[in-house]
Design an enzyme around this catalytic site. Structure first.
Site: not given
Ligand SMILES: NC(=O)c1ccc[n+]([C@@H]2O[C@H](COP(=O)([O-])OP(=O)(O)OC[C@H]3O[C@@H](n4cnc5c(N)ncnc54)[C@H](OP(=O)(O)O)[C@@H]3O)[C@@H](O)[C@H]2O)c1
Length: 291
Positions: A11, A127
């Protein structure tokens, strides 16, 4: 040697952690994503951890499809909540320090001053509710830390910055909402802060405690302001017009005001948090998009 496990390695945040990890020779990192371990499978978790112990687990795995979560509540709760419980029930035995990433979406967004860590939570979307349930499990663990962030983007993966870069070259005009305020956060800066927290625990200068922290880049803007800055820095030819949230309906309700107070993490860890425009420049520079 200190062992750190990172979930969600493919991610945005996971990828930035991986990139920075090469500078930390005193830590043995293990990076995994769903292919190596589906965190919703309790059996897979117990197999994965049998015979392996980690000093820290950074959980950046999550179900982050905010709109899709409205029609796929079960998966959102499995990944963002129940999986956290399963991970903790296994690492509890070894007292692995758990750093869990959460979100501004746990707040209602109808406030008008930056949210502090202890402000009343009140998520408005599936979410947000699933992430809050995950937080509740972390808070029951004596070695669990929560870092809430917001508006995350990176040179890796798909995000608002990449979408504006692409659409801004394909279309003559883009409409972007101007009535939601927040702090765009470059995931490379968040990754650095997380590794800083681990380093300071390792050298005992600031011991790890089960606390909640907020981390975003500094400053506040709307999505429209953010898009305008991307256009300016990358010289996009399109026009960008402001629209209201009402004019741009989406399945999940967004917080109108998403600003998180960073005072606690700054005061405890003495970290310098760059402004969101610096974060954007860093990201565009890496993408080769800074003109
Ligand atoms: N993105 C934002 O704007 C944002 C804002 C606030 C907080 N956050 C938080 O910050 C953190 C990092 O976010 P990010 O943007 O880096 O997220 P991301 O890019 O969506 O990465 C999440 C990763 O987790 C993997 N994943 C999903 N389901 C899974 C499972 N069952 N087992 C193992 N891995 C799994 C995903 O794989 P797939 O791609 O194959 O599903 C992806 O590689 C998260 O906790 C998110 O909630 C994000």
């Amino acid at each position: 040697m200190t062992r750190v496990l990172v979930t969600g390695a493919k991610g945005q945040l996971g990828s930035d952690l991986k990139e920075l990890s090469v500078h930390l020779q005193n830590i043995k990192f293990t990076f995994i994503d769903i292919d190596e371990l589906d965190i919703t499978s309790t059996e897979a978790i117990s197999d994965f951890f049998s015979g392996q112990v980690f000093d820290y687990l950074i959980n950046s795995a999550a179900y982050t499809a905010v709109d899709k979560a409205e029609s796929d509540k079960e998966t959102a709760f499995q990944v963002n909540a129940e999986a956290i419980n399963s991970l903790i029930s296994v690492i509890r035995k070894s007292q692995t320090k758990f750093i869990h990433i959460s979100t501004d979406y746990v707040f209602s967004g109808d406030h008008n001053i930056p949210y502090t860590e202890d402000f009343q939570v009140n998520p408005q979307s599936t979410y947000g509710k699933s992430k809050l349930k995950g937080e509740e499990y972390v808070l029951q663990y004596e070695n669990g830390m929560i870092i809430r962030t917001a508006w995350l983007y990176s040179s890796y993966g798909q995000n608002f910055v990449k979408s504006i870069l692409k659409k801004g070259r394909e279309k003559e005009e883009l409409k972007v909402v101007n009535d939601q305020l927040g702090s765009p956060t470059y995931s490379g800066h968040l990754a650095k802060a997380i590794l800083d927290i681990i380093n300071k625990d390792m050298d005992n200068s600031i011991p790890f405690k089960p606390e909640i922290f907020h981390f975003t880049n500094a400053g506040v803007c709307s999505w429209f302001d953010f898009a305008l800055k991307i256009k300016e820095l990358a010289y996009l030819p399109c026009r960008i017009l402001p629209v209201s949230t009402e004019q741009y309906p989406l399945p999940a309700k967004r917080p109108a005001y998403s600003v998180l107070s960073k005072e606690k993490i700054i005061s405890k860890y003495k970290i310098n948090i760059p402004d969101w425009k610096t974060g954007l420049k860093d990201c565009l520079g890496k993408l080769g998009e800074l003109r």
